[in-house]
Design a protein around this motif. Structure first.
Motif, PDB file in Angstrom:
ATOM      1  N   UNK A  79     -26.576  -9.862  41.435  1.00 43.02           N
ATOM      2  CA  UNK A  79     -26.184 -10.249  43.394  1.00 43.02           C
ATOM      3  C   UNK A  79     -26.399 -11.359  43.647  1.00 43.02           C
ATOM      4  N   UNK A  80     -25.068 -12.114  45.024  1.00 37.93           N
ATOM      5  CA  UNK A  80     -25.297 -13.381  45.391  1.00 37.93           C
ATOM      6  C   UNK A  80     -26.636 -13.090  46.550  1.00 37.93           C
ATOM      7  N   UNK A  81     -26.613 -12.489  47.125  1.00 38.42           N
ATOM      8  CA  UNK A  81     -27.375 -12.187  48.649  1.00 38.42           C
ATOM      9  C   UNK A  81     -27.708 -10.913  48.237  1.00 38.42           C
ATOM     10  N   UNK A  82     -28.950 -10.838  49.010  1.00 40.51           N
ATOM     11  CA  UNK A  82     -29.477  -9.550  49.210  1.00 40.51           C
ATOM     12  C   UNK A  82     -30.381  -8.651  48.182  1.00 40.51           C
ATOM     13  N   UNK A  83     -30.569  -9.109  47.384  1.00 36.04           N
ATOM     14  CA  UNK A  83     -30.978  -8.697  45.737  1.00 36.04           C
ATOM     15  C   UNK A  83     -31.688  -7.233  45.850  1.00 36.04           C
ATOM     16  N   UNK A  84     -32.370  -7.732  47.083  1.00 41.20           N
ATOM     17  CA  UNK A  84     -33.045  -6.485  46.430  1.00 41.20           C
ATOM     18  C   UNK A  84     -32.257  -4.717  47.346  1.00 41.20           C
ATOM     19  N   UNK A  85     -31.829  -5.021  48.340  1.00 43.99           N
ATOM     20  CA  UNK A  85     -30.613  -3.986  48.867  1.00 43.99           C
ATOM     21  C   UNK A  85     -29.628  -3.759  47.766  1.00 43.99           C
ATOM     22  N   UNK A  86     -29.008  -4.660  46.839  1.00 42.61           N
ATOM     23  CA  UNK A  86     -27.704  -4.252  45.732  1.00 42.61           C
ATOM     24  C   UNK A  86     -28.698  -3.863  44.191  1.00 42.61           C
TER      25      UNK A  86
END
Length: 462
Positions: A79-86
């Motif tokens: 995930x390139x951003x907000x990995x926790x959300x991903x």
């Protein structure tokens, strides 16, 4: 493309790293609940045995929930951003995928060759994922769905929706798209996967019956692909998925150790697929030989420095099976040695298997002691003595071959750098770029980060 594949392979490491701890706990639980080793205290139904059964039940968690671990592990790295959300998005989409499959197979039981009335057992084609009875897509299914989720996250997470639809932005938007993508994907999976399962069974048959040739091909590919990061795609289906045995070789071996405690048959007869878990032979015996060769061929004035660098890396490989620190020492500095190393690795595994050495020998000595030697030495000591003898011969082969090649071709292994350059372990990135990376320390670094920085300076400094 290669860089993306490397990142994908690297992402698979996150869940696999958990196995070192949980595997050790399983080894201890099996050891302390083994009546042959512990005596009457470990008799069935004793409080002692029940205690270790409880411990073992918790320790099996990552092995029994492997698909979910890969689902949540992939977004951490990709995930390139907000990995926790991903991670949350991938998990929800994966559950939706399996609920769709469950309902499709339930409503049309005769259309896909898989019947929901079957129990979740070997050969049924079914699995239980978070309590959902679904097709047994294993690691491949979880990686496929998680990959789709990561793609959607990277592409649409920041999508700006009209004000009236703003409640559906972010993770809700990703899961909403994933919901509709999973419908056709689940349907296609119901049609296609049973045929793939038949193919996997045929592949199992090929490797199980391919004998020494299969072991050689498997081990050679696994070692050669390490620089690309694609070696995970070779060993992971064998060790943790259904390539040659249901549930993967690691879980199967650990859960069947009590079945191997017999003198009536050899280990190879009891566990004929065990030739695909012998990569640890080179990690222990090969590493010892090449490390001694590095020390022997180092310039005299750099020998002590070379020992200080090589010994810890070699010890790490020998004890734990983590070979990257020692292998990256020569992988890019002397690539010719790498191909020889891979060939010797495959030959050693093949020879060991030919002489009856099988078991869970994919790691280092710690792994060997807990899952092989301690619980089974009494019954199969001849096999393990053969293993040690072959391994010591292999150590000598590695030592003499590496020593000859280093001196003959003046290879720049640790301790043979130019006179103004200190011996060092090499990073993959540094060697590929052909330059030395400059270490930088943030002004707001913590005490631990500063300490780590000083260690790195000592390792990579000229």
């Amino acid at each position: 493309m290669l860089n993306k594949l490397q990142r994908f392979g690297g992402a698979m490491i996150a869940p696999v790293m958990l196995f070192s701890f949980f595997g050790l706990v399983i080894e201890l639980a099996l050891l302390f609940s083994n009546q042959v080793i512990m005596g009457d205290i470990a008799a069935p139904n004793t409080t002692w045995t029940k205690f270790w059964m409880v411990i073992a039940a918790g320790a099996w968690t990552p092995f029994f929930q492997l698909p979910i671990l890969f689902v949540v592990g992939l977004p951490i790295s990709l995930a390139k951003k907000n990995a926790a959300r991903a991670v949350m998005e991938a998990l929800v989409i994966y559950l939706v995928f399996n609920y769709f499959i469950n309902e499709i197979l339930t409503l049309w039981p005769d259309s896909f060759g898989v019947h929901m009335t079957n129990k979740v057992t070997d050969g049924s084609g079914l699995a239980s994922v978070a309590g959902i009875v679904t097709l047994d897509t294993g690691m491949l299914g979880s990686l496929m769905v998680s990959g789709v989720a990561v793609y959607l996250h990277n592409r649409y997470y920041d999508k700006v929706l009209p004000e009236i639809l703003s409640i559906f932005s972010g993770s809700v938007f990703i899961v909403s798209i994933g919901f509709f993508v999973m419908m056709p994907l689940a349907l296609v999976t119901c049609f296609v996967w049973p045929f793939l399962q038949d193919g996997i069974k045929n592949m199992q048959g090929f490797f199980v019956h391919s004998g020494n040739l299969g072991v050689f091909i498997y081990e050679l590919l696994q070692k050669l692909l390490i620089p690309t990061g694609l070696h995970h795609f070779v060993y992971a289906p064998f060790a943790y998925d259904d390539a040659v045995v249901k549930g993967g070789m690691s879980a199967y071996w650990a859960s069947h150790i009590s079945n191997f405690q017999t003198d009536s048959a050899t280990l190879k007869e009891l566990y004929p697929i065990g030739g695909f878990a012998l990569s640890g032979m080179s990690k222990v015996f090969g590493t010892l030989g090449l490390a001694l060769a590095f020390i022997k061929t180092a310039h005299k004035e750099k020998r002590k420095q070379t020992i200080a660098i090589v010994a810890p890396a070699a010890l790490t490989a020998i004890l734990t099976g983590i070979t990257e620190p020692i292998e990256f020492t020569f992988l890019f500095a002397a690539p010719a040695l790498w191909f020889v190393h891979a060939g010797l690795d495959a030959i050693l595994a093949t020879v060991s298997y030919y002489f009856g050495v099988v078991g869970d020998f994919g790691g280092g000595l710690i792994n060997w002691l807990g899952l092989d030697w301690l619980p089974l030495w009494k019954f199969h000591s001849a096999t393990y003595l053969t293993q040690i003898l072959i391994g010591l011969v292999a150590t000598a082969v590695w030592y003499f071959v590496f020593t000859f090649m280093i001196l003959k071709f003046d290879l720049k292994t640790p301790g043979r750098e130019s006179s103004d350059q200190a011996p060092q372990l090499y990073e993959k990135k540094k060697q590929e770029n052909g330059t030395n990376s400059t270490l930088e320390l943030s002004k707001n670094a913590s005490r631990f980060e500063r300490q780590a920085f000083r260690y790195l300076e000592l390792v990579v400094s000229k």
